[in-house]
Design a protein around this motif. Structure first.
Motif, short mmCIF file in Angstrom:
data_model
loop_
_atom_site.label_atom_id
_atom_site.label_comp_id
_atom_site.label_asym_id
_atom_site.label_seq_id
_atom_site.Cartn_x
_atom_site.Cartn_y
_atom_site.Cartn_z
N LEU A 191 134.36 -59.59 -15.70
CA LEU A 191 133.29 -58.74 -15.43
C LEU A 191 133.68 -57.43 -15.08
CD1 LEU A 191 131.67 -60.90 -12.34
CD2 LEU A 191 131.21 -61.08 -14.82
N SER A 192 132.71 -56.63 -15.83
CA SER A 192 133.01 -55.08 -15.30
C SER A 192 132.13 -54.81 -14.37
CB SER A 192 132.55 -54.39 -16.80
OG SER A 192 132.59 -52.93 -16.40
N ALA B 78 134.59 -47.31 -12.91
CA ALA B 78 134.64 -48.72 -13.12
C ALA B 78 135.84 -49.42 -12.12
CB ALA B 78 135.22 -49.07 -14.72
N ARG B 79 135.63 -50.89 -12.04
CA ARG B 79 136.54 -51.39 -11.19
C ARG B 79 137.11 -52.87 -11.96
NH1 ARG B 79 134.31 -52.36 -5.34
NH2 ARG B 79 136.67 -53.26 -5.17
N ILE C 254 122.62 -58.68 -15.89
CA ILE C 254 123.25 -57.42 -15.01
C ILE C 254 122.83 -57.77 -13.50
CG2 ILE C 254 121.08 -56.14 -15.32
CD1 ILE C 254 122.81 -53.56 -15.20
N ALA C 255 123.67 -57.21 -12.69
CA ALA C 255 123.32 -57.48 -11.19
C ALA C 255 123.73 -56.07 -10.47
CB ALA C 255 124.17 -58.68 -10.57
N TYR D 138 126.77 -52.11 -10.00
CA TYR D 138 126.29 -52.82 -11.12
C TYR D 138 127.54 -54.04 -11.82
CZ TYR D 138 127.17 -49.82 -15.11
OH TYR D 138 127.87 -49.00 -16.12
N LEU D 139 126.87 -54.99 -12.10
CA LEU D 139 127.93 -55.88 -12.90
C LEU D 139 127.59 -56.29 -14.20
CD1 LEU D 139 128.49 -58.82 -10.24
CD2 LEU D 139 130.09 -56.60 -10.41
#
Length: 296
Positions: A156-157, A295-296, A143-144, A267-268
């Motif tokens: 990626l979410s 979400a993006r 996670i980032a 976060y990713l």
């Protein structure tokens, strides 16, 4: 083929160096060389060409690399899925974050998280946001928490947690500080500026605002470290654009005739990988502290 040999192979392929691969894996260089030799023996082919100090993948190495990534990803996903069955929150959690977020957003969240989950071994890595994206894609971190890219990636979410308002700032004795506001973007372009690095999402956001007005920035210094930018701005090397929380004290905010500049922070995670219980609990902690996540 054992996973340790594959990990060594990928580390050497990524760093193009046995010594740097050894540092990444916390091994000695002879240990890495032995694992590569074992793998080459098992596959009955050479994976690297060694020309002087230069290391390069052979054709066989190029063919193996994506397969090795998939094998290790599948092994890690399986390990996490099996560990999740117990319902326990523990084990190693790799987390990447930018220096700014790590210093100004995460401390209270991580303090509560580590107290609530003492069995989690947190592997915290400070990385530029752009590098953190690649680390999640490559499976190096689970996670980032970073500045989000303006361009979504399907693998990626990305979930927005905060909106960081960016301010035009300068030192109190800078010529811009004596001009009556609101200032035009054209006026700013008459002076040198110090900005985030050219390859950063934040720099792209700032530059796009000026390009839309047909203007060219005079960038005297660019660096990825916002605290360094604050110092450079304070000593008079140019005006800058910094998060609102960094403006108080040594700098003054300039009134500029342009809509507010904001960058999304969040976060990713990888969409195709199983998240550990530790990561899921951290996501809950982040979303409970974030503002209107989406979400993006």
């Amino acid at each position: 083929m054992d996973t340790q040999s594959l990990q060594a192979f990928l580390a050497v392929a990524d760093t193009q160096s046995f010594s740097r691969a050894a540092e990444r894996l916390h091994l000695t260089q002879p240990a890495v060389s032995k694992r590569i030799a074992t793998l080459e023996s098992q596959l009955e082919t050479r994976l690297f060409d060694r020309i002087g100090r230069r290391i390069a993948l052979t054709e066989a190495g190029h063919l193996l690399r994506p397969q090795a990534v998939r094998i290790l990803e599948a092994m890690e996903d399986s390990r996490r899925a099996l560990a999740n069955l117990s319902g326990q929150v523990g084990g190693r959690l790799t987390l990447a974050t930018s220096h700014h977020i790590g210093l100004h957003r995460l401390p209270p969240i991580l303090k509560r998280y580590t107290r609530a989950h003492p069995d989690v071994a947190l592997d915290l890595r400070f990385q530029d946001s752009e590098l953190a994206y690649q680390s999640v894609l490559d499976g190096q971190v689970e996670i980032a928490v970073v500045t989000l890219s303006p361009t979504p990636l399907t693998a990626l979410s990305a979930v927005e947690l905060w909106r960081d308002r960016l301010c035009f700032v300068c030192a109190p004795d800078h010529p811009l500080a004596r001009l009556p506001g609101p200032l035009s973007l054209d006026t700013l372009c008459a002076f040198d500026c110090v900005l985030p690095g050219f390859q950063t999402f934040t720099h792209a956001l700032i530059q796009r605002r000026f390009e839309q007005a047909g203007l060219v920035l005079q960038v005297s210094v660019a660096t990825n470290y916002l605290e360094t930018l604050k110092m450079l701005c304070n000593v008079g090397l140019g005006w800058s654009v910094l998060p609102q929380g960094m403006v108080e004290g040594e700098l003054i905010e300039l009134e500029v005739d342009t809509p507010p500049l904001e960058r999304p922070l969040g976060y990713l995670v990888h969409t195709r990988r199983t998240l550990s219980n530790a990561a899921l609990e951290l996501i809950d902690a982040l979303e409970s502290q974030g503002q209107a996540p989406k979400a993006r």
